[in-house]
Design a protein around this motif. Structure first.
Motif, PDB file in Angstrom:
ATOM      1  N   LYS A 150      16.956  -2.195 -11.993  1.00  0.00           N
ATOM      2  CA  LYS A 150      15.861  -3.087 -11.630  1.00  0.00           C
ATOM      3  C   LYS A 150      14.843  -2.349 -10.775  1.00  0.00           C
ATOM      4  N   ALA A 151      13.580  -2.649 -11.010  1.00  0.00           N
ATOM      5  CA  ALA A 151      12.490  -2.079 -10.216  1.00  0.00           C
ATOM      6  C   ALA A 151      11.387  -3.134 -10.142  1.00  0.00           C
ATOM      7  N   TYR A 152      10.294  -2.804  -9.443  1.00  0.00           N
ATOM      8  CA  TYR A 152       9.181  -3.743  -9.319  1.00  0.00           C
ATOM      9  C   TYR A 152       7.876  -3.031  -9.668  1.00  0.00           C
ATOM     10  N   LYS A 153       7.004  -3.789 -10.329  1.00  0.00           N
ATOM     11  CA  LYS A 153       5.710  -3.253 -10.742  1.00  0.00           C
ATOM     12  C   LYS A 153       4.603  -3.938  -9.952  1.00  0.00           C
ATOM     13  N   ILE A 154       3.747  -3.107  -9.341  1.00  0.00           N
ATOM     14  CA  ILE A 154       2.620  -3.619  -8.567  1.00  0.00           C
ATOM     15  C   ILE A 154       1.533  -4.087  -9.525  1.00  0.00           C
ATOM     16  N   VAL A 155       0.849  -5.172  -9.161  1.00  0.00           N
ATOM     17  CA  VAL A 155      -0.204  -5.694 -10.021  1.00  0.00           C
ATOM     18  C   VAL A 155      -1.305  -4.649 -10.207  1.00  0.00           C
ATOM     19  N   ALA A 156      -1.751  -4.450 -11.429  1.00  0.00           N
ATOM     20  CA  ALA A 156      -2.816  -3.482 -11.740  1.00  0.00           C
ATOM     21  C   ALA A 156      -4.147  -4.219 -11.764  1.00  0.00           C
ATOM     22  N   ASP A 157      -4.838  -4.187 -10.652  1.00  0.00           N
ATOM     23  CA  ASP A 157      -6.117  -4.878 -10.522  1.00  0.00           C
ATOM     24  C   ASP A 157      -7.061  -3.982  -9.726  1.00  0.00           C
ATOM     25  N   PRO A 158      -8.168  -3.504 -10.337  1.00  0.00           N
ATOM     26  CA  PRO A 158      -9.098  -2.618  -9.611  1.00  0.00           C
ATOM     27  C   PRO A 158      -9.641  -3.227  -8.336  1.00  0.00           C
ATOM     28  N   GLU A 159      -9.677  -4.550  -8.233  1.00  0.00           N
ATOM     29  CA  GLU A 159     -10.157  -5.174  -7.001  1.00  0.00           C
ATOM     30  C   GLU A 159      -9.144  -5.044  -5.873  1.00  0.00           C
ATOM     31  N   PHE A 160      -7.897  -4.734  -6.231  1.00  0.00           N
ATOM     32  CA  PHE A 160      -6.853  -4.590  -5.215  1.00  0.00           C
ATOM     33  C   PHE A 160      -6.438  -3.115  -5.108  1.00  0.00           C
ATOM     34  N   ILE A 161      -5.648  -2.624  -6.037  1.00  0.00           N
ATOM     35  CA  ILE A 161      -5.206  -1.241  -6.057  1.00  0.00           C
ATOM     36  C   ILE A 161      -5.284  -0.724  -7.488  1.00  0.00           C
ATOM     37  N   SER A 218       3.393   9.504 -10.270  1.00  0.00           N
ATOM     38  CA  SER A 218       2.912   9.088 -11.603  1.00  0.00           C
ATOM     39  C   SER A 218       3.898   8.166 -12.299  1.00  0.00           C
ATOM     40  N   THR A 219       4.260   7.078 -11.609  1.00  0.00           N
ATOM     41  CA  THR A 219       5.203   6.116 -12.194  1.00  0.00           C
ATOM     42  C   THR A 219       4.507   4.864 -12.729  1.00  0.00           C
ATOM     43  N   ASP A 220       3.172   4.903 -12.826  1.00  0.00           N
ATOM     44  CA  ASP A 220       2.407   3.809 -13.461  1.00  0.00           C
ATOM     45  C   ASP A 220       2.699   2.446 -12.813  1.00  0.00           C
ATOM     46  N   TYR A 221       2.496   2.341 -11.499  1.00  0.00           N
ATOM     47  CA  TYR A 221       2.612   1.109 -10.724  1.00  0.00           C
ATOM     48  C   TYR A 221       4.061   0.657 -10.506  1.00  0.00           C
ATOM     49  N   ILE A 222       5.020   1.359 -11.046  1.00  0.00           N
ATOM     50  CA  ILE A 222       6.422   0.941 -10.941  1.00  0.00           C
ATOM     51  C   ILE A 222       7.084   1.667  -9.771  1.00  0.00           C
ATOM     52  N   VAL A 223       7.806   0.890  -8.948  1.00  0.00           N
ATOM     53  CA  VAL A 223       8.484   1.434  -7.771  1.00  0.00           C
ATOM     54  C   VAL A 223       9.949   1.003  -7.838  1.00  0.00           C
ATOM     55  N   GLU A 224      10.845   1.964  -7.703  1.00  0.00           N
ATOM     56  CA  GLU A 224      12.268   1.676  -7.776  1.00  0.00           C
ATOM     57  C   GLU A 224      12.755   1.034  -6.478  1.00  0.00           C
ATOM     58  N   MET A 225      13.915   0.410  -6.578  1.00  0.00           N
ATOM     59  CA  MET A 225      14.447  -0.341  -5.443  1.00  0.00           C
ATOM     60  C   MET A 225      14.733   0.568  -4.251  1.00  0.00           C
ATOM     61  N   GLY A 226      15.223   1.770  -4.504  1.00  0.00           N
ATOM     62  CA  GLY A 226      15.512   2.675  -3.391  1.00  0.00           C
ATOM     63  C   GLY A 226      14.275   2.976  -2.575  1.00  0.00           C
ATOM     64  N   THR A 227      13.161   3.189  -3.249  1.00  0.00           N
ATOM     65  CA  THR A 227      11.906   3.469  -2.545  1.00  0.00           C
ATOM     66  C   THR A 227      11.447   2.256  -1.754  1.00  0.00           C
ATOM     67  N   PHE A 256       0.835  -1.206   0.000  1.00  0.00           N
ATOM     68  CA  PHE A 256       0.000   0.000   0.000  1.00  0.00           C
ATOM     69  C   PHE A 256       0.868   1.253   0.000  1.00  0.00           C
ATOM     70  N   ARG A 257       1.912   1.292   0.784  1.00  0.00           N
ATOM     71  CA  ARG A 257       2.789   2.453   0.832  1.00  0.00           C
ATOM     72  C   ARG A 257       3.544   2.605  -0.484  1.00  0.00           C
ATOM     73  N   ALA A 258       3.964   1.497  -1.058  1.00  0.00           N
ATOM     74  CA  ALA A 258       4.662   1.563  -2.346  1.00  0.00           C
ATOM     75  C   ALA A 258       3.734   2.095  -3.437  1.00  0.00           C
ATOM     76  N   ALA A 259       2.469   1.665  -3.425  1.00  0.00           N
ATOM     77  CA  ALA A 259       1.503   2.150  -4.404  1.00  0.00           C
ATOM     78  C   ALA A 259       1.240   3.638  -4.224  1.00  0.00           C
ATOM     79  N   SER A 260       1.214   4.104  -2.970  1.00  0.00           N
ATOM     80  CA  SER A 260       1.005   5.526  -2.718  1.00  0.00           C
ATOM     81  C   SER A 260       2.137   6.355  -3.322  1.00  0.00           C
ATOM     82  N   GLN A 261       3.368   5.865  -3.208  1.00  0.00           N
ATOM     83  CA  GLN A 261       4.505   6.560  -3.806  1.00  0.00           C
ATOM     84  C   GLN A 261       4.403   6.587  -5.325  1.00  0.00           C
TER      85      GLN A 261
END
Length: 334
Positions: A89-100, A48-57, A38-43
């Motif tokens: 390298k970074a990570y992308k959160i799943v894009a699912d309206p039922e989740f986030i 406006s990184t389109d679900y992508i969160v860098e390793m530092g974050t 949830f915190r990663a998605a908020s960042q």
């Protein structure tokens, strides 16, 4: 502004709950993973990184346990590894309206572009001058003031996602604009935009706007149902006769990138009547004028109808055309 929505059932999202069955998980693990994601998605939404969160974050949010939490998210298919354009390298959160659900950068930028275009007098004034107050899709007379309705005036972009120009922006009603925005390809396949009118219809608000922006010769040539009747001792001025609008009958209208000439006074004559192909206030969206009074045809009476010189009683009305015979009440049979 960017925003993020969390699904009503996000806390019981099946991939999230699957974390509880993984080796080393305990009763706190699911909540840890949910808070981390949830915190990663908020960042991501904030930047406006389109679900992508860098390793530092991710390491900042994980408080020393980011490696374990990322591994759990990967196994639950909540996050997937991606490689950025810079090779990192970074990570992308799943894009699912039922989740986030996070708004994409393209959506935010397009909304800003629309807002800027519709507030730019260099675009809106020439468009209103050319199109008048009729929707270029359905022909209905639009409203520019008051609460938003299906007939509220808006500006449609021919090419959504691109900056508007006078040639690619058009007056339309909110109903058509919303319908086209929901599925532009399907809308364009089944609808044809009307040509620019040769003699545009201007309501009071549009005429005032044009007069204040360099077109003092423009006069209101229609009465709009936005106009409120005057009250008090003064007598309200008679509304201006509606002008005939040829936008549906002319094959070649005025070019969309040019402003039409001002209508001559004789065009606004009372003898002219509204075109059947252009909707006006109080008529249907398709412009047809259907009158249904709910009464019988001329020459008929309440008691019956006349056809070929013979009067026939109306159904359900026994008194029409005949006399009702009444018997004696309380009579005795001898």
């Amino acid at each position: 502004m960017a925003w993020m929505k969390v699904g009503d059932n996000a806390a019981t999202y099946p991939p999230l709950l699957s974390v509880a069955g993984m080796p080393g998980a305990d009763e706190r693990t699911v909540n840890e993973v949910f808070g981390f994601v949830f915190r990663a998605a908020s960042q991501s939404a904030a930047h406006s990184t389109d679900y992508i969160v860098e390793m530092g974050t991710l390491h900042m949010l994980g408080f020393g346990g980011a490696t374990r939490l990322i591994e759990l998210c990967e196994r639950a298919c909540i996050m997937t590894e991606v490689i950025l354009e810079n090779g990192l390298k970074a990570y992308k959160i799943v894009a699912d309206p039922e989740f986030i659900n996070i708004r994409l950068r393209a959506e935010i930028e397009w909304e800003r572009q629309q807002r800027n275009d519709t507030r730019d007098p260099g675009l809106t004034i020439p468009v209103r001058l050319r199109d008048g107050d009729n929707c270029r899709w359905c022909g209905v007379l639009v409203h520019w003031r008051g609460k938003g309705t299906a007939r509220s005036g808006e500006y449609d972009h021919q090419n959504p996602g691109e900056a508007g120009t006078v040639a690619t922006m058009f007056v339309c009603c909110r109903g058509c604009n919303a319908g086209r925005g929901a599925n532009r390809e399907a809308w364009d396949d089944t609808h044809t935009r009307r040509p620019a009118p040769k003699h545009p219809l201007y309501g009071r608000w549009t005429a005032d706007l044009l007069q204040k922006n360099g077109y003092p010769e423009i006069e209101a040539n229609i009465s709009s149902d936005e106009d409120q009747p005057q009250t008090g001792g003064a007598t309200a001025a008679a509304p201006v006769q509606r002008q005939a609008d040829p936008i549906a009958t002319e094959v070649n209208g005025a070019p969309d990138d040019l402003s039409p000439p001002v209508s001559p006074p004789e065009v606004i004559s009372k003898s002219l009547k509204q075109s059947d192909n252009t909707s006006i206030a109080g008529s249907g969206r398709d412009g047809t004028k259907r009158v249904d009074t709910g009464r019988g045809s001329a020459g008929s009476k309440r008691g019956g109808s006349t056809h070929g010189g013979t009067t026939w009683p109306s159904a359900g009305n026994p008194s029409a055309g005949s006399k009702r015979r009444r018997g004696k009440r309380g009579g005795r049979r001898s």
